[in-house]
Write a protein that holds these residues in place. Structure first.
Motif, PDB file in Angstrom:
ATOM      1  N   THR A  16     -26.832 -14.820 -13.031  1.00  0.00           N
ATOM      2  CA  THR A  16     -26.189 -13.783 -12.288  1.00  0.00           C
ATOM      3  C   THR A  16     -26.081 -12.761 -12.837  1.00  0.00           C
ATOM      4  OG1 THR A  16     -24.336 -14.529 -13.346  1.00  0.00           O
ATOM      5  CG2 THR A  16     -24.614 -16.244 -11.616  1.00  0.00           C
ATOM      6  N   VAL A  17     -25.424 -11.641 -12.099  1.00  0.00           N
ATOM      7  CA  VAL A  17     -24.967 -10.160 -12.493  1.00  0.00           C
ATOM      8  C   VAL A  17     -23.947 -10.065 -12.543  1.00  0.00           C
ATOM      9  CG1 VAL A  17     -25.284  -8.020 -11.575  1.00  0.00           C
ATOM     10  CG2 VAL A  17     -27.612  -9.439 -11.651  1.00  0.00           C
ATOM     11  N   LYS A  21     -24.795  -6.019  -6.429  1.00  0.00           N
ATOM     12  CA  LYS A  21     -25.224  -7.267  -7.175  1.00  0.00           C
ATOM     13  C   LYS A  21     -26.180  -8.225  -6.388  1.00  0.00           C
ATOM     14  CE  LYS A  21     -22.309 -11.559  -8.123  1.00  0.00           C
ATOM     15  NZ  LYS A  21     -22.792 -11.465  -8.879  1.00  0.00           N
ATOM     16  N   LYS A  42     -34.884 -12.455  -9.906  1.00  0.00           N
ATOM     17  CA  LYS A  42     -35.578 -14.368  -9.216  1.00  0.00           C
ATOM     18  C   LYS A  42     -36.444 -14.297  -9.067  1.00  0.00           C
ATOM     19  CE  LYS A  42     -30.873 -16.282  -8.841  1.00  0.00           C
ATOM     20  NZ  LYS A  42     -30.100 -17.163  -7.974  1.00  0.00           N
ATOM     21  N   GLY A  85     -25.321  -9.970 -17.464  1.00  0.00           N
ATOM     22  CA  GLY A  85     -25.116 -10.913 -16.253  1.00  0.00           C
ATOM     23  C   GLY A  85     -25.470 -12.533 -17.591  1.00  0.00           C
ATOM     24  N   GLU A 119     -30.209  -9.433  -8.584  1.00  0.00           N
ATOM     25  CA  GLU A 119     -29.985 -11.134  -8.631  1.00  0.00           C
ATOM     26  C   GLU A 119     -31.485 -11.474  -8.076  1.00  0.00           C
ATOM     27  OE1 GLU A 119     -25.230 -12.063  -9.131  1.00  0.00           O
ATOM     28  OE2 GLU A 119     -26.611 -12.769  -7.682  1.00  0.00           O
TER      29      GLU A 119
END
Length: 188
Positions: free
Chosen positions: A75-76, A85, A93, A46, A89
């Motif tokens: 991001t991925v 996805k 986080k 990412g 993500e």
């Protein structure tokens, strides 16, 4: 007269040798920071965005640098929406990994730089993730308004232990490597 000429020559040599350091802001929109995390069963990749960055030059040589990364932008890129996805993500986080609500930025500050060859430097820097600072070493290449670097980061040194075989047993194919790879291409 000879003393005046000698003094003038000394002042000229001093002025030439003491080139003033010049800061060059990194174009955060044109620059990229990519990551790869590996696990027993594969890997994920990412990007993360720079919030700001500066390279410091003395003449044509890099003598410093400091960067702030926007960790909320992680991001991925190897998964498409609907294929996990969004879940990955969100997990990256949260507190298991980077805890971006509490730690929205990471920082990299150059501490020492050695020139290996023209435009190639050996850098030791302080990397701060989740409020924890550790030293990292990497090679920085600078040419034509672009600086590039690739290095590995041991996430466990920043209290990111989720899925680490170094801290948890019986993870089997759920084990995630302690190190992740970072690649930066910085335009200035």
């Amino acid at each position: 007269m000879k003393t005046i000429k000698l003094l003038a020559l000394s002042l000229f040599a001093f002025a030439t040798a003491t080139t003033v350091a010049q800061s060059k802001k990194v174009d955060v929109k044109a620059s990229t920071v990519s990551w790869v995390g590996k696990k027993v069963t594969g890997s994920h990749s990412g990007d993360v965005s720079l919030k700001e960055g500066t390279l410091i030059f003395k003449g044509s040589k890099v003598v410093g640098g400091n960067f702030t990364v926007d960790m909320t932008s992680i991001t991925v890129t190897d998964l498409k929406p609907g294929q996990g996805k969004e879940n990955l993500e969100g997990h990256l986080k949260n507190e298991d990994f980077f805890g971006v609500e509490k730690f929205p930025t990471a920082k990299l500050v150059f501490k020492s730089i050695g020139e290996k060859s023209a435009g190639v430097y050996s850098v030791t820097a302080d990397l701060t993730i989740k409020g924890i600072t550790n030293s990292v070493n990497f090679e920085l290449k600078v040419a034509n308004g672009t600086a590039t670097a690739n290095f590995n980061v041991d996430r466990t040194k920043y209290d990111i232990k989720y899925g680490s075989g170094s801290f948890f047993s019986n993870l089997g194919d759920k084990t995630i490597n302690d190190e992740f790879e970072l690649s930066a291409k910085l335009k200035y």
